[in-house]
Design a protein around this motif. Structure first.
Motif: not given
Lengths: 209, 209
Positions: A77-80, A84
């Motif tokens: 939920v925080y990784t673009d 990633r």
């Protein structure tokens, strides 16, 4: 029935658990140390030094709903997308029991403050991913080639008392790198997000050969 | 023990449920209609027109773990601080049973595709919140003063077969506004995110006076 989620728990061994069909990994506990959370950190009596502990992984349902530590694997939920891809490229696989002397595994359950959970998405995102060279994600990336990491979400599971179970596994020769990683994550200058951690335990374990 | 999560389920009534201590809301089912998901949308036999249905809300644990519909209230994962302040300001409270003729409640369980869950945070965020005038959040905002909305997360609960339970409640005179809201959310031109919805049911209910 569709079962998208995979559930993991850490729990004392018992003969019945071998019948659940869950994937089973064995550990021996080395030490259990409260890191944060003053006198209110109650250690679970089921998890003690020299005890055996099992990790059970099961899709769809929790093998042991009342295990001392339970979590679910979720989407990030925080990784673009770019970050990633980069993390997948550099991250080491799970060392597993086959490689040399049994690898070290460390389970760190974490509880964050109400203040953290009241932040909006953009505010939490800033702590995790910015500035690019210093925040949580960037610190972890520096060690991703040697330290296998897994994040289990626990906050929204029934009867859970932790927000996250963070799990690490590495070869004995990478112990110093792991201690550096912990120090960087807990340094408010490098990772201001950690100020929101209210309660934290370290459970060091060995995976037998 | 800390219990940060609040759990909700929709389930047929039974005398024992009044003993759980959960907050209880009564409904009568009007209609159950599969909206998306071809022949594989199996309707739960426990939820049928004219049947009674109860909503149970409980902190910490699920009152009925095997209820047809279960969900957890979580923090928001796509809403920035400014948007959240704005939504709080304009949103109507739950109409409740006291106001005029019993309000209408609609439960829409949703399952999204694997493709959706494989997107990174920034990619999902774009569908939900941008462009500012047309995406999901902006469409909902236009009706927030008349349509009470709740989102329950279901994907990472043990034994859940839905990703989300979306719940709406409104006065009978706002039925047309609600139908407009649904139409806008399901219009790929206005809300491209909906292309990722694989399975969707509409359960219309009445809250007795």
């Amino acid at each position: 029935m569709r079962a998208p989620a995979s559930f993991t728990c850490f729990t004392p061994p018992s003969a019945e658990l071998t019948q659940t069909g869950a994937k089973l990994t064995e550990y021996r506990v080395d030490s259990v140390t409260p890191i944060r959370g003053p006198s209110d950190v109650v250690l679970d009596a089921r998890v003690a030094p020299r005890a055996e502990l099992w990790r059970l992984e099961q899709p769809g349902a929790l093998a042991v709903p009342d295990a001392p530590f339970i979590g679910a694997t979720q989407h990030l939920v925080y990784t673009d997308a770019e970050t990633r891809r980069d993390l997948v490229r550099v991250s080491s696989p799970e060392p597993g029991p086959g490689q040399g002397s049994g690898p070290v595994a460390v389970l760190i359950p974490i509880q964050k403050s109400a203040e953290w959970w009241n932040l909006a998405q953009d505010e939490r995102q800033q702590y995790l991913a910015q500035p690019a060279r210093t925040a949580h994600v960037a610190i972890g990336r520096r060690y991703a080639d040697r330290i296998y990491r897994r994040l289990y979400h626990a906050r929204y599971l029934p009867r859970s008392e932790w927000d996250f179970l963070t799990y690490f596994e590495f070869r004995r020769e990478d112990r110093t790198a792991f201690l550096e990683l912990l120090e960087a994550l807990r340094d408010p200058g490098q990772n201001p997000e950690w100020a929101f951690v209210e309660r934290e335990l370290e459970i060091w374990m060995i995976r037998p050969r």
